[in-house]
Design an enzyme around this catalytic site. Structure first.
Site, PDB file in Angstrom:
ATOM      1  CG  ASN A 252      36.038  34.765  40.059  1.00 28.58           C
ATOM      2  OD1 ASN A 252      34.961  34.177  39.967  1.00 28.58           O
ATOM      3  ND2 ASN A 252      36.386  35.749  39.238  1.00 28.58           N
ATOM      4  CD1 TRP A 253      36.396  28.319  42.206  1.00 27.98           C
ATOM      5  CD2 TRP A 253      34.885  26.698  41.908  1.00 27.98           C
ATOM      6  NE1 TRP A 253      36.793  27.245  42.947  1.00 27.98           N
ATOM      7  CE2 TRP A 253      35.883  26.230  42.797  1.00 27.98           C
ATOM      8  CE3 TRP A 253      33.831  25.853  41.585  1.00 27.98           C
ATOM      9  CZ2 TRP A 253      35.846  24.939  43.342  1.00 27.98           C
ATOM     10  CZ3 TRP A 253      33.796  24.574  42.137  1.00 27.98           C
ATOM     11  CH2 TRP A 253      34.796  24.127  43.001  1.00 27.98           C
ATOM     12  CE  LYS A 254      38.113  34.207  36.150  1.00 26.28           C
ATOM     13  NZ  LYS A 254      38.892  34.929  35.165  1.00 26.28           N
TER      14      LYS A 254
ATOM     15  CG  HIS B  70      35.967  39.822  37.724  1.00 25.03           C
ATOM     16  ND1 HIS B  70      36.259  39.639  36.399  1.00 25.03           N
ATOM     17  CD2 HIS B  70      36.884  39.097  38.419  1.00 25.03           C
ATOM     18  CE1 HIS B  70      37.310  38.829  36.293  1.00 25.03           C
ATOM     19  NE2 HIS B  70      37.698  38.487  37.505  1.00 25.03           N
TER      20      HIS B  70
ATOM     21  CD  GLU C 261      36.650  37.199  33.532  1.00 26.85           C
ATOM     22  OE1 GLU C 261      35.870  36.541  34.234  1.00 26.85           O
ATOM     23  OE2 GLU C 261      37.855  36.887  33.374  1.00 26.85           O
TER      24      GLU C 261
ATOM     25  CD  GLU D 215      41.014  40.102  39.751  1.00 26.87           C
ATOM     26  OE1 GLU D 215      41.430  39.013  40.108  1.00 26.87           O
ATOM     27  OE2 GLU D 215      39.945  40.255  39.145  1.00 26.87           O
TER      28      GLU D 215
ATOM     29  N   GLY E 273      43.872  35.299  33.429  1.00 24.52           N
ATOM     30  CA  GLY E 273      43.719  34.115  32.587  1.00 24.52           C
ATOM     31  C   GLY E 273      44.737  34.002  31.472  1.00 24.52           C
TER      32      GLY E 273
ATOM     33  CB  SER F 126      48.344  34.827  35.644  1.00 25.56           C
ATOM     34  OG  SER F 126      47.548  34.906  34.470  1.00 25.56           O
TER      35      SER F 126
ATOM     36  N   GLY G  80      41.604  33.022  39.854  1.00 20.40           N
ATOM     37  CA  GLY G  80      40.622  32.438  38.954  1.00 20.40           C
ATOM     38  C   GLY G  80      40.969  30.987  38.679  1.00 20.40           C
TER      39      GLY G  80
HETATM   40  C1  PEP Z   1      40.167  36.498  38.115  1.00 23.73           C
HETATM   41  O1  PEP Z   1      39.389  36.298  37.221  1.00 23.73           O
HETATM   42  O2  PEP Z   1      39.798  37.134  39.109  1.00 23.73           O
HETATM   43  C2  PEP Z   1      41.526  35.984  37.977  1.00 23.73           C
HETATM   44  C3  PEP Z   1      42.464  36.530  38.705  1.00 23.73           C
HETATM   45  O3  PEP Z   1      41.737  34.989  37.063  1.00 23.73           O
HETATM   46  P1  PEP Z   1      43.103  34.161  36.819  1.00 23.73           P
HETATM   47  O4  PEP Z   1      43.660  33.808  38.177  1.00 23.73           O
HETATM   48  O5  PEP Z   1      42.664  32.945  36.056  1.00 23.73           O
HETATM   49  O6  PEP Z   1      44.013  35.039  36.069  1.00 23.73           O
END
Ligand code: PEP
Length: 250
Positions: free
Chosen positions: A10-12, A96, A98, A166, A172, A211, A232
């Site tokens: 997921n590049w956000k 998600h 976010e 998640e 993050g 993470s 992410g």
């Molecule tokens: C995500 O946003 O789906 C995610 C898992 O981010 P990260 O890997 O950066 O924690």
């Protein structure tokens, strides 16, 4: 049927046209390295979906990070599932944390978005997860299973839906739950899927996200009922993402 393992990036809100170099590098890693026993997906921002879908190497699927519930209409700034399919996407992430936090998206909207994705013949990645306060209060399973019940359409199948657990506090932050905690939540999700969909609930892929990086991927991907990762930050560099895919190269 056994769940299919999936490693999804997921590049956000990251990535410009030049970032296609990372997509190309990932294609090279996949073709040069030992075969990985998982599907591989990149979800770039909307602006890159069509270019990535046109140029991704064999074995790399391209998806999007959100969609509107409607097919078209007066919704300035939104993107429909039909448009994403037209651009070459085969997956769409919905719910998600976010989106839930920044845009106030609740379970019924997430469910409607998943239905819109299904309506276009694409796969929905439905995200669920507790906040740190909810975990500290001992409410993790209630929150996660409640979101799951409210966000999954009745027509969800293993062929059209992937679940992503998640924990919000792990996204993050560099922090991850223990492998035991991940296994506990994934096993509870599996039981809820079987309770709702019968034996077919055993076939859904359940991803862990939060993470994930090359150094912890192996142990997280081997936890009970973990069938892949939603990644992410570590999906932005092909070398890191490939290091996570390594968990499926045995
Ligand atoms: C995500 O946003 O789906 C995610 C898992 O981010 P990260 O890997 O950066 O924690």
């Amino acid at each position: 049927m056994k769940p299919t393992a999936l490693v999804a990036g997921n590049w956000k809100m990251n990535g410009l046209a030049a970032s296609q170099a990372e997509l190309e590098a990932l294609g090279t890693y996949l073709s040069d390295g030992a075969p990985a026993d998982c599907d591989v997906l990149i979800c770039p921002p909307f602006t890159l979906v069509a270019a990535f879908a046109a140029n991704a190497a064999d074995g790399i699927a391209v998806g999007a990070q959100d969609c509107h519930t409607n097919t078209s209409g007066a919704h300035t700034g939104d993107i429909s599932a039909e448009m994403l399919k037209d651009a070459g996407a085969t997956y769409v992430i919905v719910g998600h944390s976010e989106r839930r936090a920044d845009h106030g998206e609740g379970d019924s909207l997430v469910k409607a978005k998943a239905e819109a994705v299904h309506g276009q013949g694409m796969k929905a990645i439905v995200c669920v997860g507790e906040t740190e306060a909810e975990r500290d209060a001992g409410n993790t399973l209630d929150i996660v299973l409640g979101q799951l019940a409210g966000s999954l359409p009745d027509a969800a199948t293993a062929a059209n839906t992937v679940v992503a657990y998640e924990p919000v506090w792990a996204i993050g932050t560099g922090r991850t739950p223990t492998v035991e905690d991940v296994a506990e939540v994934h096993t509870a999700i599996r039981s809820a899927l079987v309770a709702r969909f019968g034996e077919a609930g055993n076939s859904f892929s359940i991803l862990y996200g939060g993470s994930v990086k090359p150094s912890n991927a192996d142990e997280l991907m081997n936890a009970a009922n973990v069938n892949g990762a939603l990644v992410g930050g570590a999906s932005l560099k092909a070398s890191d993402f490939n290091g996570i895919i390594d968990a499926y190269r045995k």
